[in-house]
Scaffold this motif. Structure first.
Motif, PDB file in Angstrom:
ATOM      1  N   ASN A  20      -6.187   6.573   1.586  1.00  0.00           N
ATOM      2  CA  ASN A  20      -6.333   7.957   1.132  1.00  0.00           C
ATOM      3  C   ASN A  20      -6.002   8.172  -0.349  1.00  0.00           C
ATOM      4  O   ASN A  20      -4.968   8.759  -0.658  1.00  0.00           O
ATOM      5  CB  ASN A  20      -5.481   8.879   2.007  1.00  0.00           C
ATOM      6  CG  ASN A  20      -5.923  10.320   1.870  1.00  0.00           C
ATOM      7  OD1 ASN A  20      -7.089  10.611   1.686  1.00  0.00           O
ATOM      8  ND2 ASN A  20      -4.989  11.239   1.944  1.00  0.00           N
ATOM      9  N   ASN A  50      -9.462  11.137   2.839  1.00  0.00           N
ATOM     10  CA  ASN A  50      -9.580  11.575   4.217  1.00  0.00           C
ATOM     11  C   ASN A  50     -10.356  12.894   4.309  1.00  0.00           C
ATOM     12  O   ASN A  50     -11.153  13.088   5.218  1.00  0.00           O
ATOM     13  CB  ASN A  50      -8.185  11.738   4.834  1.00  0.00           C
ATOM     14  CG  ASN A  50      -8.237  11.948   6.325  1.00  0.00           C
ATOM     15  OD1 ASN A  50      -8.678  11.085   7.069  1.00  0.00           O
ATOM     16  ND2 ASN A  50      -7.785  13.108   6.773  1.00  0.00           N
ATOM     17  N   SER A  77      -9.037  17.978  12.186  1.00  0.00           N
ATOM     18  CA  SER A  77      -8.739  18.225  10.778  1.00  0.00           C
ATOM     19  C   SER A  77      -8.664  19.726  10.511  1.00  0.00           C
ATOM     20  O   SER A  77      -9.682  20.422  10.495  1.00  0.00           O
ATOM     21  CB  SER A  77      -9.815  17.607   9.886  1.00  0.00           C
ATOM     22  OG  SER A  77      -9.659  18.038   8.538  1.00  0.00           O
ATOM     23  N   GLY A 179      -1.834   7.400  12.857  1.00  0.00           N
ATOM     24  CA  GLY A 179      -2.387   8.079  11.701  1.00  0.00           C
ATOM     25  C   GLY A 179      -3.457   7.251  11.028  1.00  0.00           C
ATOM     26  O   GLY A 179      -3.697   6.105  11.364  1.00  0.00           O
ATOM     27  N   SER A 181      -3.383   5.878   8.282  1.00  0.00           N
ATOM     28  CA  SER A 181      -2.864   4.728   7.568  1.00  0.00           C
ATOM     29  C   SER A 181      -2.744   3.513   8.460  1.00  0.00           C
ATOM     30  O   SER A 181      -2.476   2.417   7.999  1.00  0.00           O
ATOM     31  CB  SER A 181      -1.472   5.057   7.011  1.00  0.00           C
ATOM     32  OG  SER A 181      -0.552   5.233   8.065  1.00  0.00           O
ATOM     33  N   THR A 202       9.052  10.623  10.024  1.00  0.00           N
ATOM     34  CA  THR A 202       8.528   9.598   9.142  1.00  0.00           C
ATOM     35  C   THR A 202       8.353   8.335   9.970  1.00  0.00           C
ATOM     36  O   THR A 202       8.900   8.219  11.065  1.00  0.00           O
ATOM     37  CB  THR A 202       9.476   9.306   7.964  1.00  0.00           C
ATOM     38  OG1 THR A 202      10.706   8.779   8.469  1.00  0.00           O
ATOM     39  CG2 THR A 202       9.758  10.572   7.166  1.00  0.00           C
ATOM     40  N   LYS A 225       3.279  12.314   7.040  1.00  0.00           N
ATOM     41  CA  LYS A 225       1.941  12.913   7.005  1.00  0.00           C
ATOM     42  C   LYS A 225       1.933  14.094   6.045  1.00  0.00           C
ATOM     43  O   LYS A 225       2.861  14.913   6.040  1.00  0.00           O
ATOM     44  CB  LYS A 225       1.550  13.376   8.420  1.00  0.00           C
ATOM     45  CG  LYS A 225       0.106  13.824   8.549  1.00  0.00           C
ATOM     46  CD  LYS A 225      -0.818  12.622   8.509  1.00  0.00           C
ATOM     47  CE  LYS A 225      -2.286  13.049   8.615  1.00  0.00           C
ATOM     48  NZ  LYS A 225      -2.637  13.489   9.961  1.00  0.00           N
ATOM     49  N   ASN A 226       0.877  14.194   5.225  1.00  0.00           N
ATOM     50  CA  ASN A 226       0.691  15.372   4.398  1.00  0.00           C
ATOM     51  C   ASN A 226      -0.719  15.920   4.633  1.00  0.00           C
ATOM     52  O   ASN A 226      -1.433  15.429   5.500  1.00  0.00           O
ATOM     53  CB  ASN A 226       0.930  15.041   2.910  1.00  0.00           C
ATOM     54  CG  ASN A 226      -0.014  13.968   2.388  1.00  0.00           C
ATOM     55  OD1 ASN A 226      -1.234  14.081   2.526  1.00  0.00           O
ATOM     56  ND2 ASN A 226       0.544  12.925   1.788  1.00  0.00           N
ATOM     57  N   GLY A 229      -3.364  13.109   4.196  1.00  0.00           N
ATOM     58  CA  GLY A 229      -3.219  11.825   4.874  1.00  0.00           C
ATOM     59  C   GLY A 229      -1.762  11.425   4.986  1.00  0.00           C
ATOM     60  O   GLY A 229      -0.954  12.155   5.527  1.00  0.00           O
ATOM     61  N   TRP A 230      -1.411  10.268   4.423  1.00  0.00           N
ATOM     62  CA  TRP A 230      -0.049   9.752   4.503  1.00  0.00           C
ATOM     63  C   TRP A 230       0.464   9.407   3.109  1.00  0.00           C
ATOM     64  O   TRP A 230      -0.315   9.043   2.226  1.00  0.00           O
ATOM     65  CB  TRP A 230      -0.007   8.503   5.390  1.00  0.00           C
ATOM     66  CG  TRP A 230      -0.274   8.811   6.820  1.00  0.00           C
ATOM     67  CD1 TRP A 230      -1.493   8.924   7.422  1.00  0.00           C
ATOM     68  CD2 TRP A 230       0.677   9.083   7.842  1.00  0.00           C
ATOM     69  NE1 TRP A 230      -1.361   9.241   8.738  1.00  0.00           N
ATOM     70  CE2 TRP A 230      -0.035   9.340   9.033  1.00  0.00           C
ATOM     71  CE3 TRP A 230       2.069   9.117   7.877  1.00  0.00           C
ATOM     72  CZ2 TRP A 230       0.587   9.636  10.237  1.00  0.00           C
ATOM     73  CZ3 TRP A 230       2.701   9.410   9.069  1.00  0.00           C
ATOM     74  CH2 TRP A 230       1.966   9.668  10.231  1.00  0.00           C
ATOM     75  N   ARG A 236       5.284  15.517   0.504  1.00  0.00           N
ATOM     76  CA  ARG A 236       4.655  16.365   1.509  1.00  0.00           C
ATOM     77  C   ARG A 236       4.584  17.795   1.018  1.00  0.00           C
ATOM     78  O   ARG A 236       5.310  18.201   0.135  1.00  0.00           O
ATOM     79  CB  ARG A 236       5.442  16.345   2.830  1.00  0.00           C
ATOM     80  CG  ARG A 236       5.540  14.986   3.450  1.00  0.00           C
ATOM     81  CD  ARG A 236       6.262  15.037   4.778  1.00  0.00           C
ATOM     82  NE  ARG A 236       5.379  15.584   5.798  1.00  0.00           N
ATOM     83  CZ  ARG A 236       5.453  16.807   6.261  1.00  0.00           C
ATOM     84  NH1 ARG A 236       6.345  17.622   5.805  1.00  0.00           N
ATOM     85  NH2 ARG A 236       4.622  17.230   7.184  1.00  0.00           N
TER      86      ARG A 236
END
Length: 249
Positions: A20, A50, A77, A179, A181, A202, A225-226, A229-230, A236
């Motif tokens: 991402n 993403n 999403s 996720g 990632s 986390t 996660k944000n 993505g990650w 975040r």
């Protein structure tokens, strides 16, 4: 004689980005009345975010389906869904600018989706991602998009492709979620502070990647996660980073 309206078709779409930005892919599925997948397609995007993968998946789904038939689209999403259902009218009124006066991110994709939605009946339904006994269509699309991101090859029912591999049970213990990632969150995840009175989990990254801040993270490093993505827990939304969603609201 009154023509009977075609029954609503159930579908799902998803995107994946390994880093991402990183190797990315998209996928969509169409099901019958029993939520059994009858058509699907997935494809590579090279290096992309993403958000681009998620929007591309929706654009490809709308392009591949009959605009005269009502459609239910299941998505995990929130960015992509809000972009085309909540923020889009305001963006158009402002000349494709956000509330902050900045150009809309991924504008070409959003405009294409807006064009494809015009004059057709589409109901969007949010479904949580990576849940045990979660939505089967979303799970299929997630696995297909992830596989396309990894192998960077097109696949689908029209190509005679086998279905994407199921997640390994050992890699996804009960209650875990996976996720983009490639990391798995489970009971071992540690809570971190997220804003006033809120916590967020986390987990250790299984693969190296790049955070939204531009700095990379290594395999084994704690990530969170944000909205894109990650990345680093400190980056975040609400913890030192500004989500693109806030700019588009």
């Amino acid at each position: 004689m009154i023509a009977r309206m075609a029954e609503r078709v159930s579908a799902a779409c998803d995107g994946a980005s390994k880093g991402n930005p990183g190797p990315a892919g998209w996928a969509w599925v169409v099901a019958d009345g029993t939520d059994t997948v009858v058509r699907w397609e997935a494809g590579p995007l090279g290096t992309a975010t993403n958000n681009v993968a998620e929007l591309t998946a929706l654009e490809r789904l709308l392009t591949a389906t009959d605009s005269s038939v009502p459609l239910e689209v299941r998505m995990d999403s929130q960015y992509a869904m809000k972009a085309v259902t909540t923020w889009l009218p305001g963006w158009k009124r402002k000349g494709w600018k956000t509330a902050a006066g900045k150009p809309v991110a991924n504008q070409d994709l959003v405009m294409r989706i807006d064009e494809l939605l015009t004059g057709r009946s589409v109901e969007f339904r949010y479904v949580p991602a990576h849940q045990v006994d979660g939505d089967p269509l979303n799970d299929f699309a997630d696995r297909a998009a992830s596989q396309a991101a990894v192998v960077q090859e097109a696949a689908g029912s029209d190509l005679g492709s086998p279905q994407p591999p199921a997640a390994t049970a050992a890699a996804r213990p009960a209650g875990a979620r996976r996720g983009a990632s490639g990391a798995t969150a489970g009971a071992a995840s540690s809570p971190q502070r997220r804003g006033a009175g809120k916590t967020a989990r986390t987990l250790k990254a299984k693969f190296p990647g790049r955070c939204r801040c531009g700095r990379s993270y290594a395999a084994g490093e704690q990530i969170a996660k944000n909205d894109e993505g990650w990345g680093h827990p400190a980056c975040r939304s609400g913890a030192g980073g500004t989500a693109p969603a806030a700019a588009g609201a």
